[in-house]
Design a protein around this motif. Sequence first.
Motif, PDB file in Angstrom:
ATOM      1  N   LYS A 250       0.821  -1.215   0.000  1.00  0.00           N
ATOM      2  CA  LYS A 250       0.000   0.000   0.000  1.00  0.00           C
ATOM      3  C   LYS A 250       0.856   1.266   0.000  1.00  0.00           C
ATOM      4  O   LYS A 250       0.416   2.309  -0.474  1.00  0.00           O
ATOM      5  CB  LYS A 250      -0.962   0.008   1.185  1.00  0.00           C
ATOM      6  N   LYS A 255      -2.094  -0.940  -4.187  1.00  0.00           N
ATOM      7  CA  LYS A 255      -3.194  -1.330  -3.294  1.00  0.00           C
ATOM      8  C   LYS A 255      -4.020  -2.485  -3.847  1.00  0.00           C
ATOM      9  O   LYS A 255      -4.829  -3.076  -3.120  1.00  0.00           O
ATOM     10  CB  LYS A 255      -4.081  -0.132  -2.999  1.00  0.00           C
ATOM     11  N   CYS A 258      -3.846  -5.462  -1.861  1.00  0.00           N
ATOM     12  CA  CYS A 258      -4.529  -5.473  -0.565  1.00  0.00           C
ATOM     13  C   CYS A 258      -5.950  -6.041  -0.654  1.00  0.00           C
ATOM     14  O   CYS A 258      -6.551  -6.374   0.370  1.00  0.00           O
ATOM     15  CB  CYS A 258      -4.613  -4.056  -0.009  1.00  0.00           C
ATOM     16  N   ASN A 264      -5.972  -6.789   5.532  1.00  0.00           N
ATOM     17  CA  ASN A 264      -6.223  -5.455   4.971  1.00  0.00           C
ATOM     18  C   ASN A 264      -7.076  -4.548   5.855  1.00  0.00           C
ATOM     19  O   ASN A 264      -7.057  -3.327   5.681  1.00  0.00           O
ATOM     20  CB  ASN A 264      -6.840  -5.549   3.568  1.00  0.00           C
TER      21      ASN A 264
END
Length: 283
Positions: A250, A255, A258, A264
């Motif tokens: 991230k 991202k 994630c 997460n």
Amino acid sequence: MASSKITKISYSTYSLYKNCGHRYYLENVIEAPDFVPSIYAYFGEAMHDSLRKGVEHGLNEKERINNFVYVFKKLVMDNLQGYPDFIKLKEFTEQGVEILKIMPTERLSEKYIFIGAEELIVEQMYENYSFVGFIDLILKNKLTGKYVVIDWKTSTLPWDIEQKKSDKTFMSQMMFYKYFYALKKNIPLQDIECKYVVLNRLKGLSDRDGYGAIQNVEIDTNESLMEEVLEDLAKTTRDIFIRKVFTKAKLEKRKESCKYCPFNKNYKLCNNESVQEINLTTT
């Protein structure tokens, strides 16, 4: 004098670290609890088992299906009762049966010689570091004499093949298998072909599209690509075991890694800070 301990790296280790170093750290260095049973994983396990037995033992369609249904239902019943995925047992079973109806493993003998299934590879890269892996299926083409390395992939929907091929980390799996299998058996690289066989539960997004679709995805493993992925494997091995660098995806503007991560939403284990103190007793 005792020999040095061998440190092993697999494709799954490489892939996990490439997607997020911090997740690798949580799962493999401090061993934070993260396991959530997944019907998708159990489906893949049962499908792999049935296809392996189908090829290795010459099971017919009915025998392959019976094996899949038994293994899959047992995995789900033993591990998923009380979890939301449990209600998907019937539909996933039906979809698996459809895949096995259109994946006739007994016909492979018409074109190929069976060489091995779940082939273990443990080959030295350098010093005390080795690559380890299991190859799902190895065949030999009766006509060309070339070996074919196959990895079964289960999927919900058919792959966007161009998108998949643009993911170097994902595609590197078959290059690793080709290179280290060639090393193990002393086979010239040009005598080995490799591909993914994708076993899709659904043909499309709509229920009307139906169940079961097979994709054969040939992998380009030219010399320059092979050199590139092997260099990256060496670099990743150093980053994990020597440099011990575990950066959060991230914080690298990745991202997408994630999305399906079990950590997460757990700020005690993964927040937006580059340096994070972790106390497993409070998680």
